[in-house]
Design a protein around this motif. Structure first.
Motif, PDB file in Angstrom:
ATOM      1  N   VAL A  80      -0.340   2.279   1.369  1.00 36.64           N
ATOM      2  CA  VAL A  80       0.065   3.701   0.593  1.00 36.64           C
ATOM      3  C   VAL A  80       1.353   4.071   1.520  1.00 36.64           C
ATOM      4  O   VAL A  80       2.518   4.624   0.736  1.00 36.64           O
ATOM      5  N   THR A  81       1.644   3.785   2.960  1.00 36.24           N
ATOM      6  CA  THR A  81       2.766   4.478   3.438  1.00 36.24           C
ATOM      7  C   THR A  81       3.875   3.530   3.119  1.00 36.24           C
ATOM      8  O   THR A  81       5.007   4.353   2.963  1.00 36.24           O
ATOM      9  N   PRO A 140      -7.390   2.517  -6.812  1.00 39.18           N
ATOM     10  CA  PRO A 140      -7.221   4.196  -6.955  1.00 39.18           C
ATOM     11  C   PRO A 140      -6.830   4.800  -5.786  1.00 39.18           C
ATOM     12  O   PRO A 140      -6.274   5.959  -5.709  1.00 39.18           O
ATOM     13  N   LEU A 141      -6.931   4.118  -4.791  1.00 38.20           N
ATOM     14  CA  LEU A 141      -6.659   4.675  -3.184  1.00 38.20           C
ATOM     15  C   LEU A 141      -5.443   4.760  -2.633  1.00 38.20           C
ATOM     16  O   LEU A 141      -4.781   5.372  -2.157  1.00 38.20           O
ATOM     17  N   ILE A 142      -4.603   3.661  -3.282  1.00 36.50           N
ATOM     18  CA  ILE A 142      -3.473   2.890  -2.999  1.00 36.50           C
ATOM     19  C   ILE A 142      -2.242   3.591  -4.376  1.00 36.50           C
ATOM     20  O   ILE A 142      -1.319   4.309  -4.103  1.00 36.50           O
ATOM     21  N   VAL A 143      -2.579   3.254  -5.465  1.00 36.36           N
ATOM     22  CA  VAL A 143      -1.420   3.417  -6.594  1.00 36.36           C
ATOM     23  C   VAL A 143      -1.171   4.829  -6.916  1.00 36.36           C
ATOM     24  O   VAL A 143       0.260   5.107  -6.926  1.00 36.36           O
ATOM     25  N   PRO A 144      -2.157   5.766  -6.948  1.00 36.29           N
ATOM     26  CA  PRO A 144      -1.603   7.107  -7.446  1.00 36.29           C
ATOM     27  C   PRO A 144      -0.806   7.958  -6.235  1.00 36.29           C
ATOM     28  O   PRO A 144      -0.326   8.617  -6.700  1.00 36.29           O
ATOM     29  N   THR A 145      -1.085   7.350  -5.175  1.00 36.12           N
ATOM     30  CA  THR A 145      -0.586   8.073  -3.996  1.00 36.12           C
ATOM     31  C   THR A 145       0.887   7.743  -3.750  1.00 36.12           C
ATOM     32  O   THR A 145       1.463   8.307  -2.879  1.00 36.12           O
ATOM     33  N   MET A 191      16.392   6.687   6.411  1.00 35.49           N
ATOM     34  CA  MET A 191      15.222   6.136   7.210  1.00 35.49           C
ATOM     35  C   MET A 191      14.448   7.095   8.184  1.00 35.49           C
ATOM     36  O   MET A 191      13.481   7.238   8.221  1.00 35.49           O
ATOM     37  N   PRO A 192      15.370   7.966   8.760  1.00 34.66           N
ATOM     38  CA  PRO A 192      14.770   9.015   9.550  1.00 34.66           C
ATOM     39  C   PRO A 192      13.729  10.097   8.746  1.00 34.66           C
ATOM     40  O   PRO A 192      12.568  10.565   9.296  1.00 34.66           O
ATOM     41  N   ALA A 193      14.157  10.318   7.708  1.00 31.09           N
ATOM     42  CA  ALA A 193      13.336  11.231   6.976  1.00 31.09           C
ATOM     43  C   ALA A 193      12.114  10.653   6.065  1.00 31.09           C
ATOM     44  O   ALA A 193      11.126  11.038   6.237  1.00 31.09           O
ATOM     45  N   VAL A 194      12.268   9.378   5.842  1.00 24.70           N
ATOM     46  CA  VAL A 194      11.417   8.195   5.355  1.00 24.70           C
ATOM     47  C   VAL A 194      10.040   8.247   6.434  1.00 24.70           C
ATOM     48  O   VAL A 194       8.900   8.190   6.103  1.00 24.70           O
ATOM     49  N   ALA A 195      10.966   7.980   7.578  1.00 22.08           N
ATOM     50  CA  ALA A 195       9.765   7.644   8.812  1.00 22.08           C
ATOM     51  C   ALA A 195       9.002   8.762   9.401  1.00 22.08           C
ATOM     52  O   ALA A 195       7.854   8.659   9.487  1.00 22.08           O
ATOM     53  N   THR A 201       1.996  10.672   5.832  1.00 26.90           N
ATOM     54  CA  THR A 201       1.367   9.890   4.946  1.00 26.90           C
ATOM     55  C   THR A 201       0.267   9.167   5.293  1.00 26.90           C
ATOM     56  O   THR A 201      -0.834   8.919   5.010  1.00 26.90           O
ATOM     57  N   PHE A 202       0.655   8.327   6.465  1.00 30.02           N
ATOM     58  CA  PHE A 202      -0.359   7.282   7.047  1.00 30.02           C
ATOM     59  C   PHE A 202      -1.401   8.065   7.491  1.00 30.02           C
ATOM     60  O   PHE A 202      -2.669   7.761   7.448  1.00 30.02           O
ATOM     61  N   ILE A 203      -1.033   9.284   8.372  1.00 25.56           N
ATOM     62  CA  ILE A 203      -2.197  10.100   8.671  1.00 25.56           C
ATOM     63  C   ILE A 203      -3.198  10.580   7.553  1.00 25.56           C
ATOM     64  O   ILE A 203      -4.409  10.566   7.928  1.00 25.56           O
TER      65      ILE A 203
END
Length: 276
Positions: A80-81, A140-145, A191-195, A201-203
């Motif tokens: 997802v991340t 369903p847990l990965i693609v829609p997010t 990259m700073p904004a994405v990170a 997103t990960f949390i």
């Protein structure tokens, strides 16, 4: 002047150290309690580790395979991340750089989607995946997010303050394709904004409980939050040391994520304040 600033700076540092200690105490208590038995935990807190770590671990593993849940959560959260970060950056690049018909309306619609709670569509989402035959899978847990309006909004706003059109024009004059411009110029700038967004997103994905509980049926596919909920309702709940150990294991990846990406958060926050 410098002599006056020195006591103020010392006070600030002392307050920051105190705040860091206060913030660290709950985590330290959790780790210490994971090594103690239930009787000792009820008696009171101590800063000295106990000797029941192995017993707590064996008790916990006797009811749930927490490492299998750890693996499942890691697969989902990392997927997802990575996918959300890449495709959100790609979408943000499109909104920030190109002018096309319906751009403002589409961006406004995306902002409105940020206001809609995800729980409202849970029943419809379940029925859709049932029709597609995707229940009890990670899809369903990965693609829609991957489609994350807030991440797109945040990265787009960041890109608007940092990416200069002259860089894009120079790259186009050199014959670079649009995808090459995105990968070699825009994405490194973003990259700073994405990170920063990747941490949240990960949390969010790691701690997601409701959706995996609804979508997954097989115990071997349960993510860690679902397993922890199962652990809470079992006889293991009587062993507080085992519960603390399970919680400690589930928190480790979040702490590692903050450890690696915290410098990007500072960079991202500072970038918005230097717009000229």
């Amino acid at each position: 002047m410098q002599n006056k600033r020195r006591p103020t700076k010392t006070i600030i540092y002392l307050l920051l150290i105190l705040l860091a200690i206060i913030s660290s105490v709950p985590f330290y208590m959790m780790i210490i309690n994971a090594t103690r038995d239930t009787k000792d935990i009820i008696t009171g807190f101590t800063f000295v580790p106990g000797s029941s770590l192995i017993d707590n671990y064996n008790t916990m593993m006797g009811y749930v395979n927490i490492w299998n849940g750890f693996k499942n959560s890691l697969i989902v959260a990392v997927s997802v991340t990575v996918l959300s970060g890449y495709f959100s950056a790609l979408t943000a690049f499109g909104f920030a750089v190109y002018n096309f018909k319906g751009k403002n309306q589409l961006f406004l619609f995306m902002l409105l989607m940020m206001m809609v709670p995800g729980q409202l569509g849970l029943i419809g989402f379940y029925e859709l995946n049932k029709t597609l035959g995707l229940l009890d899978t990670f899809i369903p847990l990965i693609v829609p997010t991957i489609a994350s309006p807030f991440v797109v909004f945040f990265v787009r706003q960041y890109l608007a303050t940092t990416l200069h059109s002259s860089l894009l024009e120079a790259a186009r004059m050199d014959g670079a394709s649009e995808m090459k411009i995105f990968h070699t110029i825009a994405f490194p700038i973003m990259m700073p904004a994405v990170a920063t967004m990747s941490i949240f997103t990960f949390i969010g994905s790691w701690n997601n409980y409701i959706l995996p509980l609804v979508i997954l049926f097989s115990p071997e596919k349960y993510t860690l939050p679902v397993l922890m909920g199962f652990l809470k309702g079992s006889q293991v709940a009587q062993n507080l040391g085992s519960m603390y150990l399970g919680i400690a294991i589930s928190v480790v990846p979040i702490m590692i994520a903050f450890l690696f990406f915290s410098k990007y958060i500072i960079t991202s926050i500072g970038a918005g304040s230097v717009k000229g």
